[in-house]
Motif scaffolding. Structure first.
Motif, mmCIF file in Angstrom:
data_model
loop_
_atom_site.group_PDB
_atom_site.id
_atom_site.type_symbol
_atom_site.label_atom_id
_atom_site.label_comp_id
_atom_site.label_asym_id
_atom_site.label_seq_id
_atom_site.Cartn_x
_atom_site.Cartn_y
_atom_site.Cartn_z
ATOM 1 N N SER A 186 6.768 37.342 4.330
ATOM 2 C CA SER A 186 5.330 37.441 4.558
ATOM 3 C C SER A 186 4.976 37.552 6.036
ATOM 4 O O SER A 186 3.885 37.978 6.384
ATOM 5 C CB SER A 186 4.618 36.231 3.952
ATOM 6 O OG SER A 186 5.027 35.040 4.607
ATOM 7 N N GLY A 187 5.873 37.140 6.932
ATOM 8 C CA GLY A 187 5.607 37.265 8.355
ATOM 9 C C GLY A 187 5.801 38.660 8.891
ATOM 10 O O GLY A 187 5.611 38.899 10.077
ATOM 11 N N GLY A 188 6.165 39.612 8.011
ATOM 12 C CA GLY A 188 6.364 40.988 8.432
ATOM 13 C C GLY A 188 7.811 41.343 8.700
ATOM 14 O O GLY A 188 8.117 42.479 9.084
ATOM 15 N N GLN A 189 8.746 40.394 8.492
ATOM 16 C CA GLN A 189 10.153 40.674 8.753
ATOM 17 C C GLN A 189 10.866 41.232 7.525
ATOM 18 O O GLN A 189 10.511 40.924 6.394
ATOM 19 C CB GLN A 189 10.899 39.416 9.216
ATOM 20 C CG GLN A 189 10.371 38.787 10.470
ATOM 21 C CD GLN A 189 9.433 37.648 10.167
ATOM 22 O OE1 GLN A 189 8.924 37.536 9.052
ATOM 23 N NE2 GLN A 189 9.192 36.806 11.153
ATOM 24 N N LEU A 190 11.885 42.007 7.778
ATOM 25 C CA LEU A 190 12.800 42.504 6.750
ATOM 26 C C LEU A 190 14.185 42.003 7.135
ATOM 27 O O LEU A 190 14.754 42.428 8.139
ATOM 28 C CB LEU A 190 12.766 44.031 6.704
ATOM 29 C CG LEU A 190 13.512 44.720 5.550
ATOM 30 C CD1 LEU A 190 12.943 44.288 4.207
ATOM 31 C CD2 LEU A 190 13.439 46.229 5.690
ATOM 32 N N LYS A 191 14.718 41.059 6.347
ATOM 33 C CA LYS A 191 15.987 40.424 6.679
ATOM 34 C C LYS A 191 17.089 40.911 5.735
ATOM 35 O O LYS A 191 16.816 41.330 4.614
ATOM 36 C CB LYS A 191 15.853 38.902 6.603
ATOM 37 C CG LYS A 191 14.813 38.348 7.566
ATOM 38 C CD LYS A 191 14.725 36.844 7.479
ATOM 39 C CE LYS A 191 13.693 36.304 8.470
ATOM 40 N NZ LYS A 191 13.590 34.823 8.422
ATOM 41 N N MET A 192 18.348 40.822 6.217
ATOM 42 C CA MET A 192 19.458 41.344 5.430
ATOM 43 C C MET A 192 20.534 40.289 5.205
ATOM 44 O O MET A 192 20.833 39.487 6.091
ATOM 45 C CB MET A 192 20.085 42.556 6.127
ATOM 46 C CG MET A 192 21.067 43.321 5.236
ATOM 47 S SD MET A 192 21.930 44.645 6.124
ATOM 48 C CE MET A 192 23.205 43.709 6.955
ATOM 49 N N LEU A 193 21.104 40.296 3.981
ATOM 50 C CA LEU A 193 22.292 39.530 3.636
ATOM 51 C C LEU A 193 23.372 40.513 3.213
ATOM 52 O O LEU A 193 23.071 41.627 2.775
ATOM 53 C CB LEU A 193 22.012 38.554 2.487
ATOM 54 C CG LEU A 193 20.950 37.479 2.683
ATOM 55 C CD1 LEU A 193 20.702 36.746 1.372
ATOM 56 C CD2 LEU A 193 21.373 36.506 3.766
ATOM 57 N N ARG A 194 24.623 40.095 3.326
ATOM 58 C CA ARG A 194 25.743 40.921 2.861
ATOM 59 C C ARG A 194 26.348 40.303 1.611
ATOM 60 O O ARG A 194 26.481 39.085 1.504
ATOM 61 C CB ARG A 194 26.799 41.069 3.961
ATOM 62 C CG ARG A 194 26.295 41.815 5.179
ATOM 63 C CD ARG A 194 27.420 42.094 6.171
ATOM 64 N NE ARG A 194 26.913 42.765 7.355
ATOM 65 C CZ ARG A 194 26.712 44.068 7.454
ATOM 66 N NH1 ARG A 194 27.001 44.843 6.406
ATOM 67 N NH2 ARG A 194 26.252 44.605 8.564
ATOM 68 N N LEU A 195 26.730 41.163 0.677
ATOM 69 C CA LEU A 195 27.311 40.747 -0.591
ATOM 70 C C LEU A 195 28.784 41.146 -0.599
ATOM 71 O O LEU A 195 29.110 42.330 -0.580
ATOM 72 C CB LEU A 195 26.565 41.427 -1.745
ATOM 73 C CG LEU A 195 26.934 41.062 -3.175
ATOM 74 C CD1 LEU A 195 26.643 39.592 -3.454
ATOM 75 C CD2 LEU A 195 26.159 41.943 -4.154
ATOM 76 N N ASP A 196 29.695 40.158 -0.586
ATOM 77 C CA ASP A 196 31.121 40.495 -0.534
ATOM 78 C C ASP A 196 31.662 40.792 -1.925
ATOM 79 O O ASP A 196 30.963 40.668 -2.932
ATOM 80 C CB ASP A 196 31.924 39.398 0.175
ATOM 81 C CG ASP A 196 31.879 38.057 -0.539
ATOM 82 O OD1 ASP A 196 31.780 38.036 -1.781
ATOM 83 O OD2 ASP A 196 31.939 37.020 0.145
ATOM 84 N N ARG A 197 32.926 41.155 -1.992
ATOM 85 C CA ARG A 197 33.528 41.608 -3.252
ATOM 86 C C ARG A 197 33.604 40.516 -4.304
ATOM 87 O O ARG A 197 33.633 40.788 -5.496
ATOM 88 C CB ARG A 197 34.931 42.166 -2.984
ATOM 89 C CG ARG A 197 34.926 43.437 -2.147
ATOM 90 C CD ARG A 197 36.328 43.959 -1.939
ATOM 91 N NE ARG A 197 36.330 45.170 -1.133
ATOM 92 C CZ ARG A 197 36.140 46.392 -1.614
ATOM 93 N NH1 ARG A 197 35.946 46.559 -2.920
ATOM 94 N NH2 ARG A 197 36.139 47.444 -0.827
ATOM 95 N N CYS A 251 8.884 31.355 6.438
ATOM 96 C CA CYS A 251 8.570 32.785 6.301
ATOM 97 C C CYS A 251 8.837 33.195 4.851
ATOM 98 O O CYS A 251 9.895 33.738 4.533
ATOM 99 C CB CYS A 251 9.419 33.597 7.272
ATOM 100 S SG CYS A 251 8.800 35.257 7.579
ATOM 101 N N PRO A 252 7.923 32.906 3.926
ATOM 102 C CA PRO A 252 8.156 33.109 2.491
ATOM 103 C C PRO A 252 8.505 34.556 2.129
ATOM 104 O O PRO A 252 8.011 35.496 2.732
ATOM 105 C CB PRO A 252 6.819 32.705 1.857
ATOM 106 C CG PRO A 252 6.175 31.811 2.862
ATOM 107 C CD PRO A 252 6.598 32.334 4.193
ATOM 108 N N ALA A 253 9.373 34.690 1.124
ATOM 109 C CA ALA A 253 9.789 36.011 0.651
ATOM 110 C C ALA A 253 8.741 36.607 -0.273
ATOM 111 O O ALA A 253 8.113 35.900 -1.067
ATOM 112 C CB ALA A 253 11.126 35.908 -0.073
ATOM 113 N N ILE A 254 8.545 37.920 -0.169
ATOM 114 C CA ILE A 254 7.628 38.649 -1.038
ATOM 115 C C ILE A 254 8.407 39.432 -2.094
ATOM 116 O O ILE A 254 8.107 39.389 -3.283
ATOM 117 C CB ILE A 254 6.741 39.608 -0.232
ATOM 118 C CG1 ILE A 254 5.904 38.831 0.789
ATOM 119 C CG2 ILE A 254 5.831 40.419 -1.150
ATOM 120 C CD1 ILE A 254 5.077 39.712 1.691
#
Length: 237
Positions: free
Chosen positions: A188-199, A171-174
């Protein structure tokens, strides 16, 4: 490129910045920064519309050039960050370095440093987006790659990324965006994914995922298909 007077809602002037398609235009300390499909990045004087600086990055990516300040105040020097010809390489350029009149120097002549991912069996593809990370302070940037992998870089220590998170290459990133300590990646598959950024700058996977568009039809395969129809979010800010 057109310069508009917003109060009168009419163009003041227009000039040609490239023979290729223009990917992005940004304001930079009284000037105009243009980026074109042929990989050239140029600085223009807004009053005279004259070219004052340019570099050939040789990048084939549609990733927008990132303007990053070296300090916290408005008078700080700005550096330009752009993908290079090699998919895993990102270049940092200093527009203060002189360019001989009438020439377009190659990237190597104006590079301050490179951000290069270590070679591995897993190829991340080309860089698709670059974002600042204000929660960590100046000098930190997030690079998103075609495989939907993400790398956090400290421009002052460019030998290796601070942290790295693997995505789903099928699922390539745009594009991507950083909202304080949350990283959103549009695929590109229509998904919006999330990561968390720690301190400490670590990238942590999250179960949060939103389907923002119908997934396009594609053959059943676990392999990345970068030529598949692209849907979803094309830009975020």
């Amino acid at each position: 490129v057109c310069l508009w007077e917003l109060q009168d809602q009419r163009p003041v002037t227009a000039w040609k910045v490239s023979s290729q398609s223009v990917l992005s235009v940004q304001s930079l300390k009284g000037g105009c920064l243009s980026q074109s499909k042929d990989g050239r990045v140029k600085l223009w004087d807004l009053e005279t519309q004259q070219l004052t600086w340019e570099v050939a990055t040789d990048s084939c990516s549609f990733c927008r050039v990132l303007v990053e300040s070296e300090g916290d105040d408005s008078s700080s020097t700005s550096l330009l960050v752009s993908p290079l010809s090699e998919p895993q390489e990102i270049g940092i350029f200093d527009p203060r370095l002189a360019v001989p009149s009438g020439t377009t120097p190659p990237a190597e002549k104006l590079l301050v440093s490179r951000l290069v991912l270590p070679r591995s069996e897993r190829e991340p593809g080309m860089c698709t987006d670059l974002c600042r990370c204000p929660a960590l302070g100046p000098g930190f940037l997030l690079a998103t790659y075609e495989s939907s992998d993400a790398a956090l870089w400290d421009m002052r220590q460019p030998t290796e990324p601070v942290s790295y998170a693997q995505g789903d290459p099928s699922c390539p990133a745009i594009c991507s965006a950083v909202l304080w300590r949350k990283v959103w990646i549009s695929c590109s598959g229509g998904q919006l994914k999330m990561l968390r950024l720690d301190r400490d700058g670590g990238l942590q996977a999250s179960s949060t995922s939103v389907q923002v568009a119908d997934a396009p039809y594609k053959e059943q395969s676990n392999e990345a298909n970068y030529q598949a129809e692209k849907r979803g979010i094309n830009t975020m800010a």
